[in-house]
Scaffold this motif. Structure first.
Motif, PDB file in Angstrom:
ATOM      1  N   VAL A  49       0.850  -1.191   0.000  1.00 32.04           N
ATOM      2  CA  VAL A  49       0.000   0.000   0.000  1.00 32.04           C
ATOM      3  C   VAL A  49       0.884   1.240   0.000  1.00 32.04           C
ATOM      4  CG1 VAL A  49      -1.923  -1.109   1.193  1.00 32.04           C
ATOM      5  CG2 VAL A  49      -0.153   0.058   2.520  1.00 32.04           C
ATOM      6  N   GLN A  50       0.290   2.347  -0.341  1.00 30.20           N
ATOM      7  CA  GLN A  50       1.006   3.618  -0.297  1.00 30.20           C
ATOM      8  C   GLN A  50       0.899   4.227   1.101  1.00 30.20           C
ATOM      9  OE1 GLN A  50      -0.786   5.958  -3.457  1.00 30.20           O
ATOM     10  NE2 GLN A  50       0.731   5.222  -4.935  1.00 30.20           N
ATOM     11  N   THR A  51       1.798   5.135   1.377  1.00 37.16           N
ATOM     12  CA  THR A  51       1.751   5.862   2.647  1.00 37.16           C
ATOM     13  C   THR A  51       0.372   6.469   2.849  1.00 37.16           C
ATOM     14  OG1 THR A  51       4.114   6.365   2.588  1.00 37.16           O
ATOM     15  CG2 THR A  51       2.720   7.785   3.944  1.00 37.16           C
ATOM     16  N   GLY A  52      -0.164   6.270   4.057  1.00 36.27           N
ATOM     17  CA  GLY A  52      -1.497   6.768   4.359  1.00 36.27           C
ATOM     18  C   GLY A  52      -2.596   5.765   4.099  1.00 36.27           C
ATOM     19  N   GLY A  53      -2.261   4.661   3.485  1.00 37.27           N
ATOM     20  CA  GLY A  53      -3.248   3.647   3.170  1.00 37.27           C
ATOM     21  C   GLY A  53      -3.630   2.788   4.366  1.00 37.27           C
ATOM     22  N   SER A  54      -4.514   1.838   4.120  1.00 37.59           N
ATOM     23  CA  SER A  54      -5.026   0.973   5.178  1.00 37.59           C
ATOM     24  C   SER A  54      -4.997  -0.487   4.745  1.00 37.59           C
ATOM     25  CB  SER A  54      -6.471   1.362   5.510  1.00 37.59           C
ATOM     26  OG  SER A  54      -6.571   2.686   5.978  1.00 37.59           O
ATOM     27  N   LEU A  55      -4.886  -1.341   5.734  1.00 40.19           N
ATOM     28  CA  LEU A  55      -4.992  -2.779   5.533  1.00 40.19           C
ATOM     29  C   LEU A  55      -5.678  -3.384   6.743  1.00 40.19           C
ATOM     30  CD1 LEU A  55      -1.458  -3.819   4.184  1.00 40.19           C
ATOM     31  CD2 LEU A  55      -3.606  -3.939   2.922  1.00 40.19           C
ATOM     32  N   ARG A  56      -6.292  -4.522   6.537  1.00 38.60           N
ATOM     33  CA  ARG A  56      -6.831  -5.294   7.650  1.00 38.60           C
ATOM     34  C   ARG A  56      -6.224  -6.692   7.598  1.00 38.60           C
ATOM     35  NH1 ARG A  56     -12.901  -7.576   8.679  1.00 38.60           N
ATOM     36  NH2 ARG A  56     -12.152  -9.053   7.087  1.00 38.60           N
ATOM     37  N   LEU A  57      -5.467  -7.015   8.615  1.00 35.51           N
ATOM     38  CA  LEU A  57      -4.892  -8.344   8.733  1.00 35.51           C
ATOM     39  C   LEU A  57      -5.864  -9.252   9.477  1.00 35.51           C
ATOM     40  CD1 LEU A  57      -1.212  -7.479   9.717  1.00 35.51           C
ATOM     41  CD2 LEU A  57      -2.277  -7.551   7.446  1.00 35.51           C
ATOM     42  N   SER A  58      -5.878 -10.515   9.082  1.00 37.71           N
ATOM     43  CA  SER A  58      -6.711 -11.504   9.744  1.00 37.71           C
ATOM     44  C   SER A  58      -5.852 -12.632  10.284  1.00 37.71           C
ATOM     45  CB  SER A  58      -7.742 -12.077   8.770  1.00 37.71           C
ATOM     46  OG  SER A  58      -8.628 -11.085   8.319  1.00 37.71           O
ATOM     47  N   CYS A  59      -6.330 -13.229  11.348  1.00 38.96           N
ATOM     48  CA  CYS A  59      -5.660 -14.365  11.972  1.00 38.96           C
ATOM     49  C   CYS A  59      -6.725 -15.419  12.221  1.00 38.96           C
ATOM     50  CB  CYS A  59      -5.008 -13.917  13.274  1.00 38.96           C
ATOM     51  SG  CYS A  59      -4.240 -15.237  14.234  1.00 38.96           S
ATOM     52  N   LEU A  76      -0.957   4.117   7.295  1.00 37.56           N
ATOM     53  CA  LEU A  76       0.292   3.352   7.286  1.00 37.56           C
ATOM     54  C   LEU A  76       1.462   4.196   6.821  1.00 37.56           C
ATOM     55  CD1 LEU A  76      -1.171   0.011   5.994  1.00 37.56           C
ATOM     56  CD2 LEU A  76       0.190   0.267   8.077  1.00 37.56           C
ATOM     57  N   LYS A  77       2.617   3.902   7.395  1.00 36.94           N
ATOM     58  CA  LYS A  77       3.849   4.618   7.102  1.00 36.94           C
ATOM     59  C   LYS A  77       4.894   3.640   6.588  1.00 36.94           C
ATOM     60  CE  LYS A  77       2.860   7.661  11.026  1.00 36.94           C
ATOM     61  NZ  LYS A  77       3.365   8.210  12.313  1.00 36.94           N
ATOM     62  N   PRO A  78       5.883   4.115   5.860  1.00 34.92           N
ATOM     63  CA  PRO A  78       6.930   3.212   5.367  1.00 34.92           C
ATOM     64  C   PRO A  78       7.594   2.414   6.489  1.00 34.92           C
ATOM     65  CG  PRO A  78       7.062   5.285   4.205  1.00 34.92           C
ATOM     66  CD  PRO A  78       6.028   5.474   5.293  1.00 34.92           C
ATOM     67  N   GLU A  79       7.726   3.012   7.661  1.00 37.50           N
ATOM     68  CA  GLU A  79       8.358   2.304   8.777  1.00 37.50           C
ATOM     69  C   GLU A  79       7.487   1.185   9.340  1.00 37.50           C
ATOM     70  OE1 GLU A  79       7.921   5.599   8.404  1.00 37.50           O
ATOM     71  OE2 GLU A  79       7.455   6.582  10.329  1.00 37.50           O
ATOM     72  N   ASP A  80       6.248   1.058   8.871  1.00 38.00           N
ATOM     73  CA  ASP A  80       5.399  -0.066   9.258  1.00 38.00           C
ATOM     74  C   ASP A  80       5.681  -1.310   8.406  1.00 38.00           C
ATOM     75  OD1 ASP A  80       2.732   2.285   9.656  1.00 38.00           O
ATOM     76  OD2 ASP A  80       3.891   1.329  11.260  1.00 38.00           O
ATOM     77  N   THR A  81       6.518  -1.170   7.410  1.00 40.47           N
ATOM     78  CA  THR A  81       6.860  -2.309   6.557  1.00 40.47           C
ATOM     79  C   THR A  81       7.516  -3.404   7.375  1.00 40.47           C
ATOM     80  OG1 THR A  81       7.093  -0.949   4.569  1.00 40.47           O
ATOM     81  CG2 THR A  81       8.270  -3.060   4.610  1.00 40.47           C
ATOM     82  N   ALA A  82       6.948  -4.605   7.308  1.00 40.24           N
ATOM     83  CA  ALA A  82       7.436  -5.733   8.109  1.00 40.24           C
ATOM     84  C   ALA A  82       6.588  -6.959   7.791  1.00 40.24           C
ATOM     85  CB  ALA A  82       7.336  -5.421   9.603  1.00 40.24           C
ATOM     86  N   VAL A  83       7.044  -8.091   8.288  1.00 44.12           N
ATOM     87  CA  VAL A  83       6.192  -9.279   8.320  1.00 44.12           C
ATOM     88  C   VAL A  83       5.441  -9.253   9.642  1.00 44.12           C
ATOM     89  CG1 VAL A  83       6.098 -11.790   8.301  1.00 44.12           C
ATOM     90  CG2 VAL A  83       7.786 -10.595   6.899  1.00 44.12           C
ATOM     91  N   TYR A  84       4.136  -9.382   9.554  1.00 46.97           N
ATOM     92  CA  TYR A  84       3.283  -9.322  10.739  1.00 46.97           C
ATOM     93  C   TYR A  84       2.840 -10.733  11.105  1.00 46.97           C
ATOM     94  CZ  TYR A  84       3.055  -4.260  10.580  1.00 46.97           C
ATOM     95  OH  TYR A  84       3.379  -2.919  10.612  1.00 46.97           O
ATOM     96  N   TYR A  85       2.916 -11.030  12.405  1.00 41.58           N
ATOM     97  CA  TYR A  85       2.561 -12.345  12.921  1.00 41.58           C
ATOM     98  C   TYR A  85       1.493 -12.214  14.001  1.00 41.58           C
ATOM     99  CZ  TYR A  85       7.134 -13.663  10.985  1.00 41.58           C
ATOM    100  OH  TYR A  85       8.219 -13.873  10.166  1.00 41.58           O
ATOM    101  N   CYS A  86       0.504 -13.074  13.969  1.00 39.38           N
ATOM    102  CA  CYS A  86      -0.391 -13.180  15.117  1.00 39.38           C
ATOM    103  C   CYS A  86       0.083 -14.347  15.979  1.00 39.38           C
ATOM    104  CB  CYS A  86      -1.839 -13.371  14.699  1.00 39.38           C
ATOM    105  SG  CYS A  86      -2.235 -14.942  13.912  1.00 39.38           S
TER     106      CYS A  86
END
Length: 122
Positions: A12-22, A86-96
């Protein structure tokens, strides 16, 4: 035993949104605390957010407060991480992950998802 499957990541671009699911297997998901962690390249895994088994208590790391919201639907055996602005520094692999204690320490968690990549472009 609980099996967790993370999904919802993307670019996503800066300022965008995502919803992660677990998505959790098994009938005991509702008895566990749910946490989200992330790991960026070359960095250690870090705590992001946590929600109690009933959903009545949450906590966040400072750098996501006001932008991320953790939630869960025990009837669907699913947890969520809603990420806004979202910000560029949020770039990562996300784990639940799930565990028995309300804690931000990864060592307190018993089961982990496989991770989902979140990339934020500037």
């Amino acid at each position: 035993q609980v099996q967790l499957v993370d999904s919802g990541g993307g670019l996503v671009q800066t300022g965008g949104s995502l919803r992660l699911s677990c998505a959790a297997s098994g009938r005991t998901f509702s008895s566990y605390v749910l946490g989200w962690f992330r790991q960026a390249p070359g960095k250690e895994r870090e705590f992001v957010a946590i929600i109690s088994w009933s959903g009545d208590r949450t906590d966040y790391v400072d750098f996501v407060k006001g932008r991320f919201t953790i939630s869960r639907d025990n009837a669907k055996n699913t947890g969520y991480l809603h990420m806004n602005n979202l910000k560029p520094e949020d770039t990562a692999v996300y784990y639940c992950a799930v565990g028995r204690r309300f804690s931000g320490y990864g060592t307190e968690y018993d089961y982990w998802g496989q991770g989902t990549q979140v990339s934020v472009s500037s």
